[in-house]
Write an enzyme that holds these catalytic residues in place. Structure first.
Site, PDB file in Angstrom:
ATOM      1  N   LYS A 108      53.956 -67.777 -14.045  1.00 42.97           N
ATOM      2  CA  LYS A 108      53.442 -66.572 -14.272  1.00 42.97           C
ATOM      3  C   LYS A 108      54.411 -65.676 -14.948  1.00 42.97           C
ATOM      4  CE  LYS A 108      49.658 -63.917 -13.553  1.00 42.97           C
ATOM      5  NZ  LYS A 108      48.568 -64.423 -13.501  1.00 42.97           N
ATOM      6  N   GLY A 220      37.500 -51.972  -9.734  1.00 36.86           N
ATOM      7  CA  GLY A 220      38.024 -52.222 -11.046  1.00 36.86           C
ATOM      8  C   GLY A 220      36.726 -52.587 -12.015  1.00 36.86           C
ATOM      9  N   GLY A 222      37.428 -53.919 -15.287  1.00 38.99           N
ATOM     10  CA  GLY A 222      38.475 -54.775 -16.700  1.00 38.99           C
ATOM     11  C   GLY A 222      37.562 -55.909 -16.863  1.00 38.99           C
ATOM     12  N   ASN A 223      38.220 -56.933 -17.635  1.00 38.05           N
ATOM     13  CA  ASN A 223      37.858 -58.291 -17.913  1.00 38.05           C
ATOM     14  C   ASN A 223      36.818 -58.822 -16.903  1.00 38.05           C
ATOM     15  OD1 ASN A 223      38.627 -61.316 -17.958  1.00 38.05           O
ATOM     16  ND2 ASN A 223      37.835 -60.708 -20.097  1.00 38.05           N
TER      17      ASN A 223
HETATM   18  P1  NAD Z   1      42.229 -55.613 -16.567  1.00 40.19           P
HETATM   19  O1  NAD Z   1      43.309 -55.022 -17.135  1.00 40.19           O
HETATM   20  O2  NAD Z   1      41.088 -55.935 -17.744  1.00 40.19           O
HETATM   21  O3  NAD Z   1      41.432 -54.771 -15.822  1.00 40.19           O
HETATM   22  C1  NAD Z   1      41.922 -54.212 -14.381  1.00 40.19           C
HETATM   23  C2  NAD Z   1      40.925 -53.226 -13.964  1.00 40.19           C
HETATM   24  O4  NAD Z   1      41.434 -52.664 -12.692  1.00 40.19           O
HETATM   25  C3  NAD Z   1      40.661 -51.759 -14.690  1.00 40.19           C
HETATM   26  O5  NAD Z   1      39.350 -51.404 -14.785  1.00 40.19           O
HETATM   27  C4  NAD Z   1      41.660 -50.593 -14.219  1.00 40.19           C
HETATM   28  O6  NAD Z   1      41.334 -49.398 -14.735  1.00 40.19           O
HETATM   29  C5  NAD Z   1      41.176 -51.211 -12.678  1.00 40.19           C
HETATM   30  N1  NAD Z   1      42.471 -50.520 -11.844  1.00 40.19           N
HETATM   31  C6  NAD Z   1      43.966 -50.762 -11.981  1.00 40.19           C
HETATM   32  N2  NAD Z   1      44.480 -50.318 -10.911  1.00 40.19           N
HETATM   33  C7  NAD Z   1      43.534 -49.861 -10.081  1.00 40.19           C
HETATM   34  C8  NAD Z   1      43.445 -49.472  -8.906  1.00 40.19           C
HETATM   35  N3  NAD Z   1      44.527 -49.149  -8.276  1.00 40.19           N
HETATM   36  N4  NAD Z   1      42.124 -49.191  -8.271  1.00 40.19           N
HETATM   37  C9  NAD Z   1      40.939 -49.459  -8.877  1.00 40.19           C
HETATM   38  N5  NAD Z   1      40.873 -50.093 -10.040  1.00 40.19           N
HETATM   39  C10 NAD Z   1      42.239 -50.211 -10.763  1.00 40.19           C
HETATM   40  O7  NAD Z   1      42.362 -56.849 -15.778  1.00 40.19           O
HETATM   41  P2  NAD Z   1      41.643 -58.357 -15.302  1.00 40.19           P
HETATM   42  O8  NAD Z   1      41.923 -59.275 -16.326  1.00 40.19           O
HETATM   43  O9  NAD Z   1      40.049 -57.894 -15.159  1.00 40.19           O
HETATM   44  O10 NAD Z   1      42.339 -58.468 -14.006  1.00 40.19           O
HETATM   45  C11 NAD Z   1      42.020 -57.924 -12.721  1.00 40.19           C
HETATM   46  C12 NAD Z   1      42.373 -58.931 -11.515  1.00 40.19           C
HETATM   47  O11 NAD Z   1      42.095 -60.272 -11.752  1.00 40.19           O
HETATM   48  C13 NAD Z   1      44.003 -58.962 -11.561  1.00 40.19           C
HETATM   49  O12 NAD Z   1      44.363 -59.319 -10.292  1.00 40.19           O
HETATM   50  C14 NAD Z   1      44.118 -60.212 -12.325  1.00 40.19           C
HETATM   51  O13 NAD Z   1      45.463 -60.892 -12.013  1.00 40.19           O
HETATM   52  C15 NAD Z   1      43.082 -61.389 -11.895  1.00 40.19           C
HETATM   53  N6  NAD Z   1      42.759 -62.383 -12.688  1.00 40.19           N
HETATM   54  C16 NAD Z   1      42.405 -62.171 -13.800  1.00 40.19           C
HETATM   55  C17 NAD Z   1      42.135 -63.235 -14.718  1.00 40.19           C
HETATM   56  C18 NAD Z   1      41.693 -63.105 -16.193  1.00 40.19           C
HETATM   57  O14 NAD Z   1      41.293 -64.079 -16.798  1.00 40.19           O
HETATM   58  N7  NAD Z   1      41.705 -62.101 -16.725  1.00 40.19           N
HETATM   59  C19 NAD Z   1      42.016 -64.464 -14.169  1.00 40.19           C
HETATM   60  C20 NAD Z   1      42.396 -64.482 -12.870  1.00 40.19           C
HETATM   61  C21 NAD Z   1      42.859 -63.602 -12.144  1.00 40.19           C
END
Ligand code: NAD
Length: 429
Positions: A108, A220, A222-223
């Site tokens: 990471k 959340g 996000g993605n």
């Molecule tokens: P992202 O940056 O696309 O989205 C994050 C979301 O969380 C956003 O909507 C943001 O507004 C919201 N957010 C941030 N802080 C917050 C809080 N304190 N309370 C409520 N909402 C909050 O990130 P992502 O890629 O969707 O990743 C989200 C989680 O999933 C992370 O823990 C990441 O490590 C994990 N993850 C992501 C992937 C991937 O492929 N993208 C894979 C495995 C795990």
């Protein structure tokens, strides 16, 4: 809940590891090897900012274990990034790749920065600086980065370009999550969110529940959340609440609509960081609630998909009586204290490194396609993803049922056993 400076994710990851090591009677040598990362890199990235000044950013890469294959794991850009967060996430990546049964280890990376306040040129300079520091320590046969919170395919392509400039050749397997057409895989964008829902579908089947009769609350947008919601809606499920980070006010809000949130409508009023516009949401008929309210909703399923340390001893008792399933889209959203309460209440847990393994599984497919220099259709990617995720889910849930253990413990037992066996077979321990 925002960021809690006193929370240490690495301590939490170790606590979870120790619990399993005790459970399976892991020998002392293997235990001390797996409790710590094999290697870590800490470095400075000087960047000439748009205003002419130089700002120095702190960067990290942690390689927890590569006994089963090259390290694998995302790079996070976050203002509150810490080395212990990166350590924890790299350890969880080791378990995740083992549970998904793909030939990769755990790594990471991160940079302490806030892309909200950086121009594209400044972000490019951070990406290239990160690779310059690590060009000899990452790569297709050593350690393969990917996107994570606040990093995206464009960042990956800048990083690849820098790596290829340094090494003088094309090495598309150096990094995953690249743009489609530039070595990226179709299906990668939706892979993590869809993977969560493939697991959820299997859990619902096991619990004899019908997706179309269920409701969900999501932390959340996000993605991960966006694509999990898309597939869950396709299965007939209704999401009544999503929350997001409000950059202006530096706090979170939850957006609630009893007859269901409209994913596409919300997407139209969401910025590229997953922040939902409050005023526009109100106009569209959403109740705007305090951010923590996502956890109190009277729903069947909770999906934390934001950050770590979100379901804690402080709020776990706010979880409604009706909640049957928690599917962890985020990494490390539930603390061990909260986990104990959830286990006792009999809520079915789909643990993070199983639930969100779709992203890394598709990253692995991306590497395979890059190596072949032959790219699959989206349907082929998603079919293979579903097969891998379903197999991973079933191997954990069978173990949980057979040994009558909590799903998180079952996932840890399978993962740690696989990694320990690889270390033993190589003659390391
Ligand atoms: P992202 O940056 O696309 O989205 C994050 C979301 O969380 C956003 O909507 C943001 O507004 C919201 N957010 C941030 N802080 C917050 C809080 N304190 N309370 C409520 N909402 C909050 O990130 P992502 O890629 O969707 O990743 C989200 C989680 O999933 C992370 O823990 C990441 O490590 C994990 N993850 C992501 C992937 C991937 O492929 N993208 C894979 C495995 C795990």
């Amino acid at each position: 809940m925002g960021h809690d400076a006193s929370f240490n994710p690495f301590e939490m990851a170790r606590q979870q590891f120790d619990k399993t090591a005790d459970l399976i009677g892991l020998d002392d040598g293997t235990r001390s090897l797996l409790r710590s990362p094999l290697r870590e890199f800490h470095f400075s990235i000087p960047v000439r900012m748009d205003d002419g000044t130089v700002q120095v950013f702190q960067g990290f890469r942690v390689q927890h274990n590569d006994a089963r294959g090259p390290g694998k794991g995302g790079i996070r850009f976050h203002p509150q990034e810490t080395i212990d967060t990166v350590r924890a996430l790299s350890m969880w990546m080791t378990w995740k790749c083992a549970v998904a049964d793909i030939p990769l280890g755990g790594g990471k990376g991160g940079v302490i920065c806030d892309p909200h306040n950086l121009s594209a040129r400044e972000q490019e300079a951070i990406c290239r600086g990160w690779v310059r520091q690590l060009a000899r320590n990452v790569g297709p046969v050593a350690d393969v980065p990917a996107p994570d919170v606040m990093t995206n395919p464009q960042h990956m392509l800048w990083m690849l370009d820098e790596y290829e400039a340094i090494h003088g050749g094309h090495y598309p397997g150096m990094i995953t999550g690249k743009p489609v057409g530039m070595g990226g895989s179709l299906g990668r964008t939706e892979a993590t969110g869809y993977g969560v829902i493939y697991c959820l579908r299997e859990a619902l089947r096991e619990l004899d529940m019908n997706a179309a009769d269920t409701t969900m609350s999501v932390q959340g947008f996000g993605n991960v959340a966006q694509y999990a919601i898309e597939l869950y809606n396709e299965m007939g499920g209704k999401v009544v609440c999503v929350s997001s980070w409000d950059q202006e006010e530096q706090t979170t809000y939850a957006f609630h609509r009893a007859n269901g949130v409209d994913r596409d409508e919300l997407l139209g009023i969401t910025d590229r960081f997953g922040g939902i516009d409050k005023a526009k949401a109100k106009e569209a008929g959403y109740d705007v609630l305090p951010g923590d309210d996502w956890i109190k909703q009277d729903v069947d399923i909770l999906l934390p998909a934001a950050l770590e340390n979100q379901i804690t001893e402080k709020n776990v008792n706010l979880i409604a009586e009706r909640v049957k399933i928690i599917a962890e889209g985020a990494n490390g959203p539930t603390t061990p204290e909260a986990d104990a309460v959830i286990e006792k209440r009999g809520i079915f847990m789909i643990p993070d490194f199983l639930a969100n393994a779709g992203g890394v599984t598709c990253s692995y497919f991306e590497q395979v396609q890059c190596n072949m220099n032959y790219f699959w259709e989206r349907e082929e990617v998603l079919t293979k993803l579903d097969q891998k995720m379903t197999a991973a889910y079933l191997s954990i849930s069978e173990m949980a049922q057979r040994q009558k253990v909590y799903m998180r413990d079952a996932a840890y037992v399978v993962a740690i056993n696989r990694v320990a066996a690889a270390c033993r077979d190589r003659g390391w321990v």
